[in-house]
Write a protein that holds these residues in place. Structure first.
Motif, PDB file in Angstrom:
ATOM      1  N   LYS A 122     -25.818  34.776  31.043  1.00  0.00           N
ATOM      2  CA  LYS A 122     -24.996  35.206  29.901  1.00  0.00           C
ATOM      3  C   LYS A 122     -23.986  34.112  29.524  1.00  0.00           C
ATOM      4  O   LYS A 122     -23.759  33.834  28.348  1.00  0.00           O
ATOM      5  CB  LYS A 122     -24.276  36.497  30.315  1.00  0.00           C
ATOM      6  N   ALA A 123     -23.420  33.480  30.558  1.00  0.00           N
ATOM      7  CA  ALA A 123     -22.388  32.463  30.286  1.00  0.00           C
ATOM      8  C   ALA A 123     -22.977  31.284  29.516  1.00  0.00           C
ATOM      9  O   ALA A 123     -22.323  30.715  28.634  1.00  0.00           O
ATOM     10  CB  ALA A 123     -21.773  31.995  31.603  1.00  0.00           C
ATOM     11  N   ALA A 124     -24.219  30.920  29.836  1.00  0.00           N
ATOM     12  CA  ALA A 124     -24.836  29.791  29.138  1.00  0.00           C
ATOM     13  C   ALA A 124     -25.046  30.131  27.666  1.00  0.00           C
ATOM     14  O   ALA A 124     -24.878  29.280  26.778  1.00  0.00           O
ATOM     15  CB  ALA A 124     -26.173  29.425  29.797  1.00  0.00           C
ATOM     16  N   ILE A 125     -25.431  31.375  27.390  1.00  0.00           N
ATOM     17  CA  ILE A 125     -25.605  31.777  25.979  1.00  0.00           C
ATOM     18  C   ILE A 125     -24.248  31.742  25.281  1.00  0.00           C
ATOM     19  O   ILE A 125     -24.097  31.162  24.198  1.00  0.00           O
ATOM     20  CB  ILE A 125     -26.220  33.201  25.878  1.00  0.00           C
ATOM     21  N   GLU A 126     -23.259  32.346  25.932  1.00  0.00           N
ATOM     22  CA  GLU A 126     -21.951  32.474  25.268  1.00  0.00           C
ATOM     23  C   GLU A 126     -21.284  31.127  25.011  1.00  0.00           C
ATOM     24  O   GLU A 126     -20.463  31.007  24.109  1.00  0.00           O
ATOM     25  CB  GLU A 126     -21.051  33.384  26.111  1.00  0.00           C
ATOM     26  N   ALA A 127     -21.675  30.115  25.800  1.00  0.00           N
ATOM     27  CA  ALA A 127     -21.063  28.795  25.624  1.00  0.00           C
ATOM     28  C   ALA A 127     -21.716  27.994  24.482  1.00  0.00           C
ATOM     29  O   ALA A 127     -21.206  26.960  24.073  1.00  0.00           O
ATOM     30  CB  ALA A 127     -21.172  28.009  26.928  1.00  0.00           C
ATOM     31  N   ALA A 128     -22.879  28.485  23.999  1.00  0.00           N
ATOM     32  CA  ALA A 128     -23.623  27.705  22.987  1.00  0.00           C
ATOM     33  C   ALA A 128     -23.204  28.104  21.568  1.00  0.00           C
ATOM     34  O   ALA A 128     -22.429  29.040  21.370  1.00  0.00           O
ATOM     35  CB  ALA A 128     -25.113  27.945  23.192  1.00  0.00           C
ATOM     36  N   ARG A 129     -23.737  27.362  20.594  1.00  0.00           N
ATOM     37  CA  ARG A 129     -23.457  27.692  19.188  1.00  0.00           C
ATOM     38  C   ARG A 129     -24.674  28.314  18.507  1.00  0.00           C
ATOM     39  O   ARG A 129     -24.549  29.086  17.572  1.00  0.00           O
ATOM     40  CB  ARG A 129     -23.099  26.426  18.419  1.00  0.00           C
TER      41      ARG A 129
END
Ligand code: ATP
Length: 319
Positions: A122-129
Protein backbone atom coordinates in the motif's frame (compact mmCIF):
# COMPACT_ATOMS: atom_id res chain seq x y z
CA UNK A 1 10.08 5.73 -4.12
CA UNK A 2 8.73 5.43 -7.64
CA UNK A 3 6.62 8.05 -9.42
CA UNK A 4 4.77 5.46 -11.52
CA UNK A 5 3.75 2.05 -10.26
CA UNK A 6 2.84 -0.60 -12.83
CA UNK A 7 0.61 -3.42 -11.63
CA UNK A 8 0.18 -6.73 -13.42
CA UNK A 9 1.92 -9.15 -15.64
CA UNK A 10 5.52 -10.39 -15.38
CA UNK A 11 6.16 -13.71 -17.05
CA UNK A 12 8.48 -15.71 -19.24
CA UNK A 13 7.76 -15.40 -22.96
CA UNK A 14 9.11 -18.32 -24.93
CA UNK A 15 9.74 -16.87 -28.37
CA UNK A 16 10.60 -19.00 -31.42
CA UNK A 17 14.23 -18.93 -32.50
CA UNK A 18 12.94 -18.58 -36.07
CA UNK A 19 10.39 -15.91 -37.07
CA UNK A 20 7.49 -16.32 -39.43
CA UNK A 21 6.17 -19.66 -38.18
CA UNK A 22 3.17 -20.50 -36.05
CA UNK A 23 3.60 -22.38 -32.78
CA UNK A 24 3.01 -25.71 -34.55
CA UNK A 25 6.04 -25.27 -36.81
CA UNK A 26 8.38 -23.37 -34.47
CA UNK A 27 11.55 -25.48 -34.18
CA UNK A 28 12.79 -24.14 -30.79
CA UNK A 29 12.06 -21.42 -28.24
CA UNK A 30 14.20 -18.96 -26.34
CA UNK A 31 13.24 -17.59 -22.90
CA UNK A 32 12.62 -13.85 -22.72
CA UNK A 33 11.30 -11.60 -19.96
CA UNK A 34 7.78 -10.41 -20.74
CA UNK A 35 4.48 -9.12 -19.45
CA UNK A 36 2.73 -5.95 -20.50
CA UNK A 37 2.85 -4.09 -17.17
CA UNK A 38 6.50 -5.05 -16.68
CA UNK A 39 7.33 -3.78 -20.18
CA UNK A 40 5.77 -0.43 -19.28
CA UNK A 41 7.83 -0.26 -16.07
CA UNK A 42 11.06 -0.95 -18.00
CA UNK A 43 10.02 1.47 -20.77
CA UNK A 44 9.57 4.21 -18.17
CA UNK A 45 12.92 3.46 -16.51
CA UNK A 46 14.66 3.70 -19.91
CA UNK A 47 13.00 7.09 -20.42
CA UNK A 48 14.34 8.28 -17.08
CA UNK A 49 11.21 7.95 -14.93
CA UNK A 50 11.36 6.27 -11.51
CA UNK A 51 9.07 3.25 -11.92
CA UNK A 52 8.07 0.30 -9.74
CA UNK A 53 6.51 -3.03 -10.55
CA UNK A 54 3.83 -4.72 -8.46
CA UNK A 55 2.89 -8.33 -9.17
CA UNK A 56 3.74 -11.90 -8.26
CA UNK A 57 6.06 -14.57 -9.62
CA UNK A 58 6.98 -18.03 -8.37
CA UNK A 59 9.86 -18.43 -5.92
CA UNK A 60 11.59 -20.37 -8.69
CA UNK A 61 14.48 -19.76 -11.13
CA UNK A 62 12.21 -18.10 -13.71
CA UNK A 63 10.75 -15.77 -11.07
CA UNK A 64 14.23 -14.78 -9.91
CA UNK A 65 15.40 -14.28 -13.51
CA UNK A 66 12.48 -11.88 -14.08
CA UNK A 67 13.12 -10.01 -10.83
CA UNK A 68 16.82 -9.64 -11.70
CA UNK A 69 15.93 -8.38 -15.18
CA UNK A 70 13.68 -5.62 -13.82
CA UNK A 71 16.15 -4.69 -11.11
CA UNK A 72 18.99 -4.43 -13.63
CA UNK A 73 16.82 -1.98 -15.58
CA UNK A 74 16.42 0.20 -12.49
CA UNK A 75 12.79 -0.74 -11.80
CA UNK A 76 11.90 -0.77 -8.08
CA UNK A 77 10.84 -4.38 -7.39
CA UNK A 78 10.12 -4.02 -3.69
CA UNK A 79 6.36 -4.44 -4.38
CA UNK A 80 7.03 -7.72 -6.27
CA UNK A 81 5.99 -10.87 -4.39
CA UNK A 82 7.42 -14.41 -4.67
CA UNK A 83 5.08 -17.37 -4.20
CA UNK A 84 6.65 -20.49 -2.65
CA UNK A 85 3.64 -22.62 -3.59
CA UNK A 86 2.99 -21.65 -7.23
CA UNK A 87 5.09 -21.25 -10.35
CA UNK A 88 5.92 -18.29 -12.56
CA UNK A 89 3.56 -17.93 -15.54
CA UNK A 90 4.77 -18.88 -18.99
CA UNK A 91 3.58 -17.89 -22.46
CA UNK A 92 4.66 -19.27 -25.80
CA UNK A 93 4.37 -16.48 -28.35
CA UNK A 94 4.90 -16.66 -32.08
CA UNK A 95 4.81 -14.03 -34.76
CA UNK A 96 3.32 -15.55 -37.88
CA UNK A 97 4.18 -14.59 -41.46
CA UNK A 98 1.01 -12.44 -41.64
CA UNK A 99 2.18 -10.40 -38.61
CA UNK A 100 -0.44 -11.89 -36.27
CA UNK A 101 0.75 -13.04 -32.86
CA UNK A 102 -0.26 -16.40 -31.49
CA UNK A 103 -0.24 -16.95 -27.70
CA UNK A 104 -0.29 -20.17 -25.70
CA UNK A 105 -0.41 -19.49 -21.96
CA UNK A 106 0.71 -21.79 -19.17
CA UNK A 107 -0.72 -20.05 -16.14
CA UNK A 108 -3.10 -22.51 -14.52
CA UNK A 109 -2.75 -21.79 -10.77
CA UNK A 110 0.37 -19.74 -11.45
CA UNK A 111 1.84 -17.34 -8.91
CA UNK A 112 0.37 -14.20 -10.51
CA UNK A 113 -3.14 -15.62 -10.23
CA UNK A 114 -2.50 -16.18 -6.54
CA UNK A 115 -1.73 -12.53 -5.73
CA UNK A 116 -3.68 -11.67 -2.58
CA UNK A 117 -5.02 -8.33 -1.37
CA UNK A 118 -2.96 -8.74 1.83
CA UNK A 119 0.22 -8.77 -0.30
CA UNK A 120 -0.39 -5.32 -1.83
CA UNK A 121 2.36 -2.84 -0.93
CA UNK A 122 0.00 0.00 0.00
CA UNK A 123 2.82 2.39 0.89
CA UNK A 124 4.43 1.98 -2.53
CA UNK A 125 1.14 2.86 -4.24
CA UNK A 126 0.51 5.83 -1.98
CA UNK A 127 4.00 7.21 -2.63
CA UNK A 128 3.51 7.23 -6.43
CA UNK A 129 1.76 9.72 -8.72
CA UNK A 130 0.42 7.36 -11.40
CA UNK A 131 -0.94 3.81 -11.03
CA UNK A 132 -0.93 1.88 -14.31
CA UNK A 133 -2.66 -1.47 -14.90
CA UNK A 134 -4.39 -3.51 -17.60
CA UNK A 135 -6.98 -6.27 -18.02
CA UNK A 136 -4.56 -9.22 -18.04
CA UNK A 137 -4.59 -9.56 -14.25
CA UNK A 138 -8.39 -9.22 -14.27
CA UNK A 139 -8.83 -12.56 -16.03
CA UNK A 140 -8.18 -14.76 -12.97
CA UNK A 141 -10.60 -14.47 -10.06
CA UNK A 142 -8.27 -13.90 -7.09
CA UNK A 143 -5.94 -11.59 -9.01
CA UNK A 144 -8.99 -9.68 -10.27
CA UNK A 145 -9.99 -8.72 -6.73
CA UNK A 146 -6.39 -7.79 -5.91
CA UNK A 147 -6.03 -5.69 -9.07
CA UNK A 148 -9.20 -3.73 -8.43
CA UNK A 149 -8.32 -3.31 -4.73
CA UNK A 150 -4.90 -1.91 -5.70
CA UNK A 151 -6.52 0.49 -8.20
CA UNK A 152 -8.95 1.61 -5.49
CA UNK A 153 -6.09 2.24 -3.03
CA UNK A 154 -4.46 4.36 -5.74
CA UNK A 155 -7.68 6.29 -6.39
CA UNK A 156 -8.21 6.93 -2.67
CA UNK A 157 -4.65 8.24 -2.42
CA UNK A 158 -5.34 10.66 -5.30
CA UNK A 159 -3.11 9.02 -7.92
CA UNK A 160 -3.85 9.34 -11.64
CA UNK A 161 -5.06 5.93 -12.85
CA UNK A 162 -3.92 4.70 -16.26
CA UNK A 163 -5.40 1.61 -17.96
CA UNK A 164 -4.41 -0.30 -21.06
CA UNK A 165 -7.23 -2.61 -22.15
CA UNK A 166 -4.77 -5.26 -23.43
CA UNK A 167 -7.42 -7.84 -24.29
CA UNK A 168 -5.96 -11.37 -24.39
CA UNK A 169 -8.86 -13.57 -25.59
CA UNK A 170 -6.92 -16.76 -24.73
CA UNK A 171 -7.04 -15.85 -21.03
CA UNK A 172 -10.83 -15.67 -20.82
CA UNK A 173 -13.03 -18.77 -20.79
CA UNK A 174 -16.01 -16.69 -21.92
CA UNK A 175 -15.27 -13.53 -23.88
CA UNK A 176 -18.75 -12.07 -23.50
CA UNK A 177 -18.49 -12.42 -19.75
CA UNK A 178 -15.06 -10.73 -19.93
CA UNK A 179 -16.52 -7.47 -21.24
CA UNK A 180 -18.06 -6.17 -17.96
CA UNK A 181 -14.90 -7.09 -16.03
CA UNK A 182 -12.67 -5.28 -18.53
CA UNK A 183 -15.02 -2.28 -18.37
CA UNK A 184 -14.83 -2.31 -14.55
CA UNK A 185 -11.09 -1.68 -14.92
CA UNK A 186 -11.61 1.02 -17.54
CA UNK A 187 -14.12 2.90 -15.39
CA UNK A 188 -11.50 3.31 -12.66
CA UNK A 189 -9.10 5.12 -15.01
CA UNK A 190 -8.80 8.70 -16.22
CA UNK A 191 -6.18 7.76 -18.86
CA UNK A 192 -7.19 4.87 -21.14
CA UNK A 193 -5.36 3.31 -24.08
CA UNK A 194 -6.76 0.63 -26.34
CA UNK A 195 -6.38 -0.65 -29.90
CA UNK A 196 -9.02 -0.37 -32.65
CA UNK A 197 -9.87 -4.07 -32.26
CA UNK A 198 -10.32 -3.64 -28.49
CA UNK A 199 -12.53 -0.60 -29.10
CA UNK A 200 -14.71 -2.67 -31.44
CA UNK A 201 -14.90 -5.41 -28.80
CA UNK A 202 -15.91 -3.07 -25.97
CA UNK A 203 -18.18 -0.59 -27.76
CA UNK A 204 -21.16 -1.24 -30.00
CA UNK A 205 -20.55 -0.93 -33.73
CA UNK A 206 -20.22 2.54 -35.05
CA UNK A 207 -17.48 4.88 -36.16
CA UNK A 208 -14.45 5.40 -33.96
CA UNK A 209 -15.71 8.66 -32.51
CA UNK A 210 -19.11 7.23 -31.51
CA UNK A 211 -17.46 4.15 -30.00
CA UNK A 212 -15.15 6.38 -27.95
CA UNK A 213 -18.13 8.41 -26.75
CA UNK A 214 -19.75 5.19 -25.58
CA UNK A 215 -16.73 4.34 -23.40
CA UNK A 216 -16.29 7.87 -22.05
CA UNK A 217 -17.09 8.29 -18.34
CA UNK A 218 -17.12 11.41 -16.14
CA UNK A 219 -13.67 10.86 -14.57
CA UNK A 220 -11.99 10.20 -17.93
CA UNK A 221 -9.49 12.77 -19.20
CA UNK A 222 -7.84 11.02 -22.13
CA UNK A 223 -8.76 8.08 -24.37
CA UNK A 224 -6.20 6.94 -26.92
CA UNK A 225 -6.85 4.45 -29.70
CA UNK A 226 -3.56 3.06 -31.05
CA UNK A 227 -3.56 2.21 -34.76
CA UNK A 228 -0.27 0.43 -35.44
CA UNK A 229 1.82 2.02 -38.22
CA UNK A 230 -0.80 4.74 -38.65
CA UNK A 231 -0.20 6.17 -35.17
CA UNK A 232 -3.05 6.96 -32.82
CA UNK A 233 -6.32 8.79 -32.32
CA UNK A 234 -6.42 11.00 -29.25
CA UNK A 235 -9.75 11.84 -27.66
CA UNK A 236 -10.25 14.42 -24.91
CA UNK A 237 -13.37 16.24 -23.77
CA UNK A 238 -12.47 19.07 -26.18
CA UNK A 239 -11.27 17.36 -29.33
CA UNK A 240 -10.39 14.31 -31.39
CA UNK A 241 -6.98 14.34 -33.16
CA UNK A 242 -5.14 11.91 -35.37
CA UNK A 243 -1.39 11.76 -34.66
CA UNK A 244 0.77 10.02 -37.26
CA UNK A 245 3.68 7.82 -36.22
CA UNK A 246 7.23 7.90 -37.56
CA UNK A 247 8.26 5.50 -40.35
CA UNK A 248 10.19 2.43 -39.21
CA UNK A 249 10.94 -1.04 -40.54
CA UNK A 250 9.24 -3.30 -38.01
CA UNK A 251 10.93 -6.55 -37.02
CA UNK A 252 8.63 -7.60 -34.14
CA UNK A 253 5.61 -5.60 -32.95
CA UNK A 254 5.59 -7.19 -29.45
CA UNK A 255 5.44 -4.48 -26.83
CA UNK A 256 4.71 -1.56 -29.19
CA UNK A 257 1.61 -0.72 -27.16
CA UNK A 258 3.56 -0.95 -23.90
CA UNK A 259 6.29 1.30 -25.30
CA UNK A 260 3.57 3.74 -26.36
CA UNK A 261 2.13 3.76 -22.81
CA UNK A 262 5.58 4.41 -21.32
CA UNK A 263 6.08 7.29 -23.78
CA UNK A 264 2.73 8.76 -22.81
CA UNK A 265 3.01 8.37 -19.02
CA UNK A 266 6.52 9.85 -18.85
CA UNK A 267 4.88 13.12 -19.91
CA UNK A 268 1.85 12.85 -17.66
CA UNK A 269 3.89 12.15 -14.53
CA UNK A 270 4.51 15.87 -14.08
CA UNK A 271 0.79 16.66 -13.70
CA UNK A 272 -2.09 17.64 -15.95
CA UNK A 273 -0.30 20.35 -18.00
CA UNK A 274 -0.31 18.19 -21.17
CA UNK A 275 -3.99 17.43 -20.74
CA UNK A 276 -4.90 21.10 -20.59
CA UNK A 277 -3.09 22.16 -23.77
CA UNK A 278 -4.12 20.49 -27.06
CA UNK A 279 -0.84 21.36 -28.84
CA UNK A 280 1.30 19.99 -25.99
CA UNK A 281 -0.81 16.83 -25.85
CA UNK A 282 -0.31 16.27 -29.61
CA UNK A 283 3.47 16.63 -29.11
CA UNK A 284 3.37 14.15 -26.23
CA UNK A 285 1.48 11.66 -28.40
CA UNK A 286 4.01 12.12 -31.21
CA UNK A 287 6.67 11.19 -28.65
CA UNK A 288 4.63 8.17 -27.48
CA UNK A 289 4.11 7.08 -31.12
CA UNK A 290 7.89 7.23 -31.66
CA UNK A 291 8.53 5.10 -28.55
CA UNK A 292 5.98 2.55 -29.85
CA UNK A 293 7.50 2.63 -33.34
CA UNK A 294 11.09 2.13 -32.09
CA UNK A 295 9.90 -0.78 -29.92
CA UNK A 296 9.05 -2.66 -33.14
CA UNK A 297 12.55 -2.38 -34.58
CA UNK A 298 14.18 -5.22 -32.61
CA UNK A 299 13.05 -8.66 -31.56
CA UNK A 300 11.33 -8.80 -28.17
CA UNK A 301 9.81 -5.94 -26.20
CA UNK A 302 12.36 -5.32 -23.45
CA UNK A 303 15.48 -5.31 -25.69
CA UNK A 304 13.81 -2.82 -28.04
CA UNK A 305 12.36 -0.27 -25.59
CA UNK A 306 14.22 2.97 -26.44
CA UNK A 307 16.01 5.53 -24.30
CA UNK A 308 14.97 9.19 -24.41
CA UNK A 309 17.85 10.35 -26.66
CA UNK A 310 17.02 7.66 -29.25
CA UNK A 311 13.38 8.82 -29.31
CA UNK A 312 14.36 12.47 -29.70
CA UNK A 313 16.83 11.59 -32.48
CA UNK A 314 14.16 9.56 -34.34
CA UNK A 315 11.67 12.45 -34.04
CA UNK A 316 14.28 14.94 -35.30
CA UNK A 317 15.05 12.69 -38.32
CA UNK A 318 11.32 12.46 -39.10
CA UNK A 319 10.89 16.27 -39.33
P1 ATP B 1 0.13 -4.38 -28.30
O1 ATP B 1 1.59 -4.13 -28.03
O2 ATP B 1 -0.60 -4.91 -27.12
O3 ATP B 1 -0.14 -5.11 -29.58
P2 ATP B 1 -1.23 -2.11 -29.49
O4 ATP B 1 -2.14 -2.93 -30.35
O5 ATP B 1 -1.77 -0.93 -28.79
O6 ATP B 1 -0.49 -2.95 -28.39
P3 ATP B 1 0.01 -0.92 -31.77
O7 ATP B 1 -1.19 -0.13 -32.12
O8 ATP B 1 0.42 -1.99 -32.71
O9 ATP B 1 -0.04 -1.59 -30.35
O10 ATP B 1 1.23 0.05 -31.53
C1 ATP B 1 1.25 1.06 -30.53
C2 ATP B 1 1.82 2.32 -31.13
O11 ATP B 1 3.17 2.07 -31.59
C3 ATP B 1 1.06 2.81 -32.36
O12 ATP B 1 0.00 3.66 -31.97
C4 ATP B 1 2.15 3.55 -33.11
O13 ATP B 1 2.33 4.82 -32.58
C5 ATP B 1 3.42 2.74 -32.81
N1 ATP B 1 3.65 1.74 -33.87
C6 ATP B 1 3.34 0.42 -33.83
N2 ATP B 1 3.69 -0.20 -34.98
C7 ATP B 1 4.24 0.76 -35.78
C8 ATP B 1 4.80 0.77 -37.09
N3 ATP B 1 4.86 -0.33 -37.85
N4 ATP B 1 5.26 1.95 -37.58
C9 ATP B 1 5.21 3.07 -36.84
N5 ATP B 1 4.69 3.13 -35.60
C10 ATP B 1 4.21 2.00 -35.05
Amino acid sequence: MADIICFGDLLIDFVPTQTGTGLIDAPAFKKAPGGAAANVAVGLARLGVASAFMGKVGNDPFGHFLAQTLEAEGVDIRPLRFDPTARTSLAFVSLREDGEREFLFYRENSADQNFRVSEIDKAAIEAARIFHFDSISLAAERARGTTLAAADIAADAGLTISYDVNLRPALWADLDAARPTILAGLRRASIVKLSEEELAFLAANGDLERACQQLWHPAMKLLIVTRGAEGCTVVTERCVSEITSIAVTPVDTTGAGDGFVAGLLQGLVGGDAYLEDDGALRELCRFANAVGALTTTERGAIPALPRRDAVLAALARAE
